[in-house]
Design a protein around this motif. Structure first.
Motif, PDB file in Angstrom:
ATOM      1  N   HIS A 127       0.873  -1.171   0.000  1.00  0.00           N
ATOM      2  CA  HIS A 127       0.000   0.000   0.000  1.00  0.00           C
ATOM      3  C   HIS A 127       0.920   1.235   0.000  1.00  0.00           C
ATOM      4  O   HIS A 127       1.323   1.703   1.064  1.00  0.00           O
ATOM      5  N   SER A 151      -3.833   8.551  -7.731  1.00  0.00           N
ATOM      6  CA  SER A 151      -4.749   7.691  -6.979  1.00  0.00           C
ATOM      7  C   SER A 151      -5.509   6.730  -7.887  1.00  0.00           C
ATOM      8  O   SER A 151      -5.926   5.660  -7.442  1.00  0.00           O
ATOM      9  N   ARG A 204      -1.642   5.880  -0.321  1.00  0.00           N
ATOM     10  CA  ARG A 204      -2.018   6.943   0.597  1.00  0.00           C
ATOM     11  C   ARG A 204      -1.077   8.123   0.413  1.00  0.00           C
ATOM     12  O   ARG A 204       0.106   7.932   0.102  1.00  0.00           O
ATOM     13  N   SER A 261      -8.084   9.509   0.536  1.00  0.00           N
ATOM     14  CA  SER A 261      -6.827   8.817   0.830  1.00  0.00           C
ATOM     15  C   SER A 261      -5.678   9.784   1.085  1.00  0.00           C
ATOM     16  O   SER A 261      -4.561   9.349   1.378  1.00  0.00           O
TER      17      SER A 261
END
Length: 289
Positions: A115, A145, A152, A171
């Motif tokens: 992530h 994104s 993030r 995010s």
């Protein structure tokens, strides 16, 4: 109350300086009128720009007055030295770059997160940081994104306006008052610094380079660092360029590692506290002669 010299940092401290025969050294972090002019050039209401240019002219007048009156002027980049030299010549200008405490910002390489964490760092009391984060949120982050839906964006900085805060959602998160910036550099995958205004050099870019965190910035953001795109960091201008540079750093671990190592070597060679302390000490000794 007897002093060898007075060191002012930066020039806009000058108006509070009492009249003195003591030599004054002025250190400029930026050329303020240049940064504000960039803001005025982009101001969305065109008829207002001539009125805003009055402030640019006043800033230019004050800065040039200080440069003429100072015994020596210090800049943090050769680019700024060339601009100031047009007003006062090169003879009394020295370059002492911004620096990094290499003991605090320890080099650490790591693999990309599943992530991804993208990082922006900046004090929003500075116009160039407010402009950069708006560019990031409005133009760059929507593209990133989509390309990285699990990513993030951490925006670290104090003094964000209500307008900037309203933009940051989903995010993307704002963190005001982080106690340990080194942890932010350690946990992130890429520092994104879309600087479009101002001059000088940026501490956040130096700190990230020292820490092993790859950097994507503009030519303005990399000014004064003597870096090369694809070797020490990645340069981008348009939003699509930032996405392309991000994809290269995220997909090519070898390139990512080489850039991180080259960036650290660049910091060690030119931007450590020990090196810049010696340069500043030499300037002060020249003034005392």
């Amino acid at each position: 109350n007897r002093y060898d010299l007075v060191h002012l940092e930066p020039s806009y401290v000058w108006p509070v300086l009492p009249r003195t025969t003591t030599p004054v050294v002025v250190c400029e972090h930026n050329i303020e009128y240049s940064g504000y002019k960039g803001y005025v050039d982009r101001f969305p209401i065109a008829p207002f720009r001539p009125f805003l240019m009055i402030d640019v002219t006043k800033l230019m007048w004050w800065e040039r007055k200080v440069w003429h009156n100072a015994r020596r002027v210090i800049t943090v980049s050769n680019e700024d030295r060339e601009i100031i030299a047009k007003s006062i010549g090169k003879d009394k200008i020295d370059v002492v770059p911004n620096g990094v405490d290499l003991k605090e910002f320890v080099f650490k390489q790591k693999k990309v997160n599943d992530h991804p964490i993208f990082l922006f760092v900046g004090n929003f009391s500075w116009l160039q940081n407010s402009d950069a984060v708006k560019f990031l949120i409005q133009d760059i982050w929507p593209l990133l994104s989509v390309r990285y839906p699990r990513a993030r964006l951490r925006i670290v900085g104090r003094g964000a306006s209500s307008g900037v805060r309203a933009m940051i959602r989903g995010s993307a998160k704002l963190f005001d008052g982080v106690s340990d910036i080194t942890t932010e550099y350690s946990n992130a995958d890429i520092l994104i610094a879309p600087i479009r205004l101002g001059s000088g050099s940026r501490y956040k870019i130096l700190e990230a380079m020292a820490s092993g965190l790859p950097v994507i910035t503009t030519s303005a953001g990399a000014a004064g660092l003597g870096t090369e795109s694809g070797r020490d960091l990645m340069m981008a201008e348009a939003p699509e360029d930032f996405v392309f540079a991000t994809e290269k750093l995220m997909s090519d671990q070898r390139l990512r590692g080489e850039i991180a190592k080259s960036a650290r070597k660049r910091i060690e060679a030119s931007f450590s506290w020990e090196i810049i302390a010696d340069k500043l000490d030499n300037v002060w000794k020249q003034v005392k002669k």
